[in-house]
Enzyme design. Structure first.
Site, PDB file in Angstrom:
ATOM      1  N   GLU A   9      -5.193 104.137  33.547  1.00  0.00           N
ATOM      2  CA  GLU A   9      -4.299 102.832  33.773  1.00  0.00           C
ATOM      3  C   GLU A   9      -3.030 103.413  34.918  1.00  0.00           C
ATOM      4  O   GLU A   9      -2.710 103.001  35.432  1.00  0.00           O
ATOM      5  CB  GLU A   9      -3.446 102.869  32.466  1.00  0.00           C
ATOM      6  CG  GLU A   9      -3.768 101.999  31.300  1.00  0.00           C
ATOM      7  CD  GLU A   9      -4.499 102.820  30.181  1.00  0.00           C
ATOM      8  OE1 GLU A   9      -4.586 101.976  29.721  1.00  0.00           O
ATOM      9  OE2 GLU A   9      -5.023 103.751  30.926  1.00  0.00           O
ATOM     10  N   ASP A  82      -6.456 103.144  28.066  1.00  0.00           N
ATOM     11  CA  ASP A  82      -5.286 103.063  26.576  1.00  0.00           C
ATOM     12  C   ASP A  82      -6.495 103.118  25.322  1.00  0.00           C
ATOM     13  O   ASP A  82      -7.353 101.916  25.149  1.00  0.00           O
ATOM     14  CB  ASP A  82      -4.470 103.405  26.439  1.00  0.00           C
ATOM     15  CG  ASP A  82      -3.501 103.924  27.371  1.00  0.00           C
ATOM     16  OD1 ASP A  82      -3.675 104.799  27.970  1.00  0.00           O
ATOM     17  OD2 ASP A  82      -1.863 103.179  27.633  1.00  0.00           O
ATOM     18  N   ASP A  84      -6.426 101.136  22.412  1.00  0.00           N
ATOM     19  CA  ASP A  84      -5.679 100.212  22.075  1.00  0.00           C
ATOM     20  C   ASP A  84      -6.122  98.540  22.031  1.00  0.00           C
ATOM     21  O   ASP A  84      -6.943  98.530  22.992  1.00  0.00           O
ATOM     22  CB  ASP A  84      -3.883 100.422  21.898  1.00  0.00           C
ATOM     23  CG  ASP A  84      -3.405  99.826  23.095  1.00  0.00           C
ATOM     24  OD1 ASP A  84      -4.311  99.956  24.117  1.00  0.00           O
ATOM     25  OD2 ASP A  84      -2.149 100.463  22.851  1.00  0.00           O
ATOM     26  N   GLU A  86      -4.650  96.453  23.822  1.00  0.00           N
ATOM     27  CA  GLU A  86      -4.280  96.356  25.184  1.00  0.00           C
ATOM     28  C   GLU A  86      -4.948  97.215  26.564  1.00  0.00           C
ATOM     29  O   GLU A  86      -5.102  96.763  27.780  1.00  0.00           O
ATOM     30  CB  GLU A  86      -2.687  96.437  25.617  1.00  0.00           C
ATOM     31  CG  GLU A  86      -2.082  96.361  26.423  1.00  0.00           C
ATOM     32  CD  GLU A  86      -1.138  94.292  26.333  1.00  0.00           C
ATOM     33  OE1 GLU A  86      -1.223  94.481  27.420  1.00  0.00           O
ATOM     34  OE2 GLU A  86      -1.466  94.216  25.248  1.00  0.00           O
ATOM     35  N   TYR A 310      -1.939 109.901  21.442  1.00  0.00           N
ATOM     36  CA  TYR A 310      -1.600 108.785  22.033  1.00  0.00           C
ATOM     37  C   TYR A 310      -0.733 108.322  21.135  1.00  0.00           C
ATOM     38  O   TYR A 310      -0.462 108.255  20.124  1.00  0.00           O
ATOM     39  CB  TYR A 310      -2.628 107.638  21.974  1.00  0.00           C
ATOM     40  CG  TYR A 310      -2.598 106.529  22.305  1.00  0.00           C
ATOM     41  CD1 TYR A 310      -1.860 106.265  23.675  1.00  0.00           C
ATOM     42  CD2 TYR A 310      -2.765 105.340  21.640  1.00  0.00           C
ATOM     43  CE1 TYR A 310      -1.938 104.623  24.633  1.00  0.00           C
ATOM     44  CE2 TYR A 310      -2.355 103.750  22.457  1.00  0.00           C
ATOM     45  CZ  TYR A 310      -2.047 104.136  23.857  1.00  0.00           C
ATOM     46  OH  TYR A 310      -1.690 102.474  24.288  1.00  0.00           O
ATOM     47  N   ARG A 312       1.130 104.967  20.803  1.00  0.00           N
ATOM     48  CA  ARG A 312       0.984 103.370  20.352  1.00  0.00           C
ATOM     49  C   ARG A 312       0.201 103.507  19.039  1.00  0.00           C
ATOM     50  O   ARG A 312      -1.312 103.339  20.171  1.00  0.00           O
ATOM     51  CB  ARG A 312       0.692 102.374  21.448  1.00  0.00           C
ATOM     52  CG  ARG A 312       1.506 102.333  22.547  1.00  0.00           C
ATOM     53  CD  ARG A 312       1.688 101.523  22.995  1.00  0.00           C
ATOM     54  NE  ARG A 312       2.632 101.526  24.408  1.00  0.00           N
ATOM     55  CZ  ARG A 312       2.593 102.210  25.769  1.00  0.00           C
ATOM     56  NH1 ARG A 312       1.345 103.227  25.244  1.00  0.00           N
ATOM     57  NH2 ARG A 312       3.234 102.433  26.686  1.00  0.00           N
ATOM     58  N   HIS A 357      -7.501 105.895  14.685  1.00  0.00           N
ATOM     59  CA  HIS A 357      -6.282 106.306  15.246  1.00  0.00           C
ATOM     60  C   HIS A 357      -5.964 107.913  14.645  1.00  0.00           C
ATOM     61  O   HIS A 357      -5.691 108.298  13.620  1.00  0.00           O
ATOM     62  CB  HIS A 357      -5.610 105.531  15.485  1.00  0.00           C
ATOM     63  CG  HIS A 357      -5.582 104.553  16.748  1.00  0.00           C
ATOM     64  ND1 HIS A 357      -4.657 103.562  17.599  1.00  0.00           N
ATOM     65  CD2 HIS A 357      -7.045 103.682  17.514  1.00  0.00           C
ATOM     66  CE1 HIS A 357      -5.851 102.397  18.072  1.00  0.00           C
ATOM     67  NE2 HIS A 357      -6.751 102.722  17.727  1.00  0.00           N
TER      68      HIS A 357
END
Length: 800
Positions: A9, A82, A84, A86, A310, A312, A357
């Site tokens: 990203e 990432d 997740d 998203e 990470y 989130r 995670h």
């Protein structure tokens, strides 16, 4: 020579990965999403199973073309966005946008950007998880439907174009509004307690004991507890009178060891809560700084290094290797007595928590905060230290306390009533994890606070020194802070880790709430919007309904529900409610008994005054509007009486006076209108050093077009900027970073920009954040006679 293409990203993350992957790989950045729903239409074909109409935004066209060309030259494609939903969706959108087969592309994920984690991820690639993509897609479409269908209804009904509604933001707003109403409706209840200050008969050592029982009746410590409540001073005094002549003796002494365990390592929500409590950071600020620590910071001798995992995540899990590293750090830094024999493993019971995670932790516990602070800016160093301390403390020994509880009997000889008083104390015998870290609290006392009692034994005689009856009143529930609001949202299953910061930013940006002393207060328009939604769309602002929707999105992500069916189940009742509400929403108005004083003066029959809602809150206006434009503040004509001050006017010598004007309180000369002196507020320092001279600090001033920020050494230094400066410099060029529209931030030097969550924006998106001149375009003219002459007045230069 052709290379393998890796797409991430952000440019910062790309720079870090390039160091680890070597010359066979080329790393490029998508700078966030490359496809999205259209901006001016809903972009969802409801009749075709909610088919989304994705497109490449104009500002992303160059980025996508660059990625497409890089893909055509590459020998393979790796999507490393990432870890997740998203990130999964971005990987799918990137593949579609550049013409790659999304089902054939290599998908790699990691929770930390370290050489070992990256190497392991590239050794075990997988395919895009379309269940995660569909869960994100369902959330996006759901939010688009609510926003595009409901917001225009609010615009039309409440006559405000700056309003919006959303699944998570509207529930969060309702929590704040409901709490304010609880506070307004709260009626304090009086109650009393009685303490006795006692000491042993044979030696010194005072202590306090509280009355807990009178005869056979136990006393209630507060009105919401069971037992005898001392409601008035008279009731308390009746017992105090008996206790004055009583004989006191120790009835029982109980001792035990109490152990306290550390808090789990950080999740997104607990990091936001603790950073708000301990560092004063907003949720948005916390996520921006955490994003930079995750993506990589340049450390001398190591290069670009990711410092935390990470950010989130809703997991409290820690990888096995990291647990071993933490144990070594604890032994080395604090000694073996602080280390655990076996790692402490935490598990989160909340639905949707992903144990694959990791919690937010340092990528290497051996990077001590005091060493790294030399290479980080102030706020980065503070947040890293907080994460390091919480993580290390989670793997340290328990704290131990010796707790003593003493029961004291008091016999009132005249009436034969037996009273029981109780004293408690504790001392810490081993600090354990508390040596490194202690979790913050919002509105509760520290249960581990130390209190000492003298050495006491059963049947020991005591002497009364003093009786202390004390009046108390029940307190209203506290207003939400950022920390407690995030905690409440998480506990109720409202939203997910990535949504808390944008939700709070939206409430503030829309003017629905304001922050005072770090507590949320609803504005009038926030109350009106909440009431409107409760009346016409109760499900949208219902905590239980919104939590169930989050669970259904979790079901989609886990492959247990079909996303179109979930959307359809929501859409049909929602549209029925929309049809019922159409034409029924109107601005709230209350007709007052008072008649307009201006109408008769202008030759009209007087209408009743009406309480209305305007752009800046409630006010009183004439019912004959627009023919009569009479208005006044809601309080009526009554403004606070002017107050004379001891200070004298520097122009007339008369006393200065504090008044309240159209735009709020101000201090002016008491001889007005003969003297029109108004005292200017001293400029507020931001604490941000001036980027031009490096000597002064930027201070907030007020100008013709509103507030701006300029160097405190003006006119020696003429630097100024229109937007609020932030203390953290640009991570790339070290230039000044300012707040931009929509919660974004941008660098005034290199032009880089980041969204509300800290993700870097494309050059095109960043360019759109550069504001135009507030005063409109200026015409530049040059007088022939004065060409080349310096102006007689130096004007501060503003940099956008």
């Amino acid at each position: 020579m052709a290379k393998q293409l890796v797409i991430v990203e952000s440019p910062t993350k790309a720079k870090t990965l390039e160091r680890y992957l070597g010359s066979d790989y080329s790393v490029a950045a998508s700078r966030g999403h490359v496809r999205d729903l259209p901006k001016k239409t809903m972009g969802v074909d409801v009749e075709s199973d909610f088919l989304p109409e994705y497109g490449v935004p104009e500002e992303k066209a160059d980025t996508v073309e660059h990625l497409r060309k890089a893909y055509r030259r590459a020998t393979g494609l790796w999507l490393a966005t990432d870890f997740d939903r998203e990130g999964e969706a971005i990987a799918w959108h990137v593949a579609e946008a550049i013409g790659a087969d999304p089902r054939a592309a290599n998908r790699v994920t990691f929770t930390e950007i370290t050489p070992s984690a990256v190497r392991e991820a590239f050794e075990r690639p997988r395919r895009i998880d379309f269940d995660l993509v569909n869960a994100q897609q369902a959330r996006r479409i759901l939010d688009r439907i609510v926003g595009y269908r409901l917001s225009p209804l609010l615009w039309e009904g409440l006559r405000r174009r700056d309003l919006s509604a959303g699944r998570v933001q509207s529930v969060a707003l309702r929590l704040i509004v409901d709490r304010e109403r609880e506070i307004a409706a709260f009626a304090p209840i009086e109650y009393w307690s009685v303490d006795a200050r006692l000491t042993p008969q044979d030696r010194g050592g005072e202590f306090l004991a509280r009355l807990v029982q009178a005869g056979e009746e136990k006393l209630a410590p507060s009105p919401d507890k069971k037992g005898l409540l001392l409601s008035t001073e008279e009731e308390a005094e009746a017992h105090v009178a008996r206790l004055r002549t009583a004989e006191y003796r120790v009835a029982e002494v109980r001792q035990k060891e109490v152990k306290r365990s550390p808090a789990p390592p950080f999740t997104t929500s607990t990091l936001q809560q603790e950073a708000a409590r301990k560092l004063g950071f907003s949720s948005r600020r916390t996520m921006q700084i955490a994003q930079r620590l995750y993506e990589g910071v340049n450390i001398p001798g190591e290069g670009q290094v990711g410092l935390i995992t990470y950010m989130r995540t809703d997991s409290v899990n820690i990888a096995e290797q990291a647990l071993a590293d933490l144990a070594d750090v604890v032994r080395l830094q604090y000694g073996s007595q602080y280390a655990l024999k076996e790692p402490r493993r935490f598990r989160k019971k909340q639905r949707g928590a992903q144990e694959a995670h990791e919690a937010i932790r340092p990528t290497s516990a051996g990077r001590l905060p005091e060493v790294l602070q030399t290479f980080l800016d102030r706020d980065q160093a503070r947040l890293y230290r907080l994460i390091w301390q919480r993580t290390v403390a989670s793997q340290m020994a328990e704290a131990r306390f010796d707790q003593v509880s003493v029961d004291v009997e008091a016999h009132a000889s005249d009436e034969g009533i037996r009273y029981l008083l109780r004293a408690t104390g504790q001392t810490m015998t081993f600090d354990g994890f508390r040596r490194v870290y202690l979790e913050g609290r919002d509105d509760t006392a520290d249960e581990d606070a130390e209190s000492l009692l003298p050495a006491l034994t059963a049947r020991q005689a005591l002497r009364l020194l003093e009786l202390l009856p004390e009046q108390h009143f029940t307190q209203p529930p506290p207003r939400y802070s950022e920390a407690s609001l995030v905690k409440t949202l998480e506990e109720n299953g409202i939203g997910r880790p990535s949504t808390y910061a944008p939700t709070i930013s939206t409430l503030l940006d829309r003017g629905y709430v304001r922050l005072e002393d770090r507590r949320f207060h609803p504005e009038d328009i926030g109350v009106v919007v909440t009431d409107t939604l409760v009346d016409h769309f109760p499900d949208i602002v219902d905590v239980g309904f919104t939590a169930r929707m989050e669970e259904e999105l979790d079901d989609i992500a886990e492959g247990e529900a079909e996303w179109v069916a979930v959307l359809r189940e929501f859409y049909e009742p929602f549209m029925e409610a929309l049809d019922r509400a159409s034409g029924k929403i109107a601005p709230p108005e209350v007709i007052l008994p008072e008649l307009c004083p201006r109408c008769p003066e202008e030759g009209r029959e007087a209408a009743h005054l009406v309480e209305k809602l305007g752009r800046f809150g409630r006010f009183v206006g004439c019912g004959n509007y627009p023919e009569c434009k009479y208005t006044r503040p809601l309080e009526g004509d009554q403004r606070p009486e002017p107050v004379l001050l001891d200070e004298l006017c520097p122009e007339s010598g008369h006393p200065l006076m504090e008044r309240t004007g159209r735009f709020g309180p101000f201090i002016g000369c008491s001889a007005y209108p003969e003297c029109k002196y108004i005292k200017k507020e001293p400029p507020k320092s931001t604490g941000v050093p001036c980027p031009k001279c490096g000597e002064g600090e930027l201070i907030e001033r007020r100008g013709r077009f509103g507030p701006f920020y300029s160097c405190g050494r003006y006119p020696s230094c003429d630097f100024s900027v229109n937007y609020q400066p932030l203390p953290d410099p640009c991570p790339e060029c070290k230039g000044l970073v300012v707040v931009a529209r929509g919660g974004a931030t941008r660098c005034t030097s290199c032009g880089r920009a980041w969204d509300a969550e800290g993700r870097e924006l494309s050059a095109e998106e960043a360019a759109k954040l550069v504001p135009k001149s507030r005063g409109g375009p200026r015409k530049r003219t040059r007088s022939r006679a004065g060409a080349g002459r310096p102006s007689s007045r130096t004007r501060a230069k503003r940099t956008a």
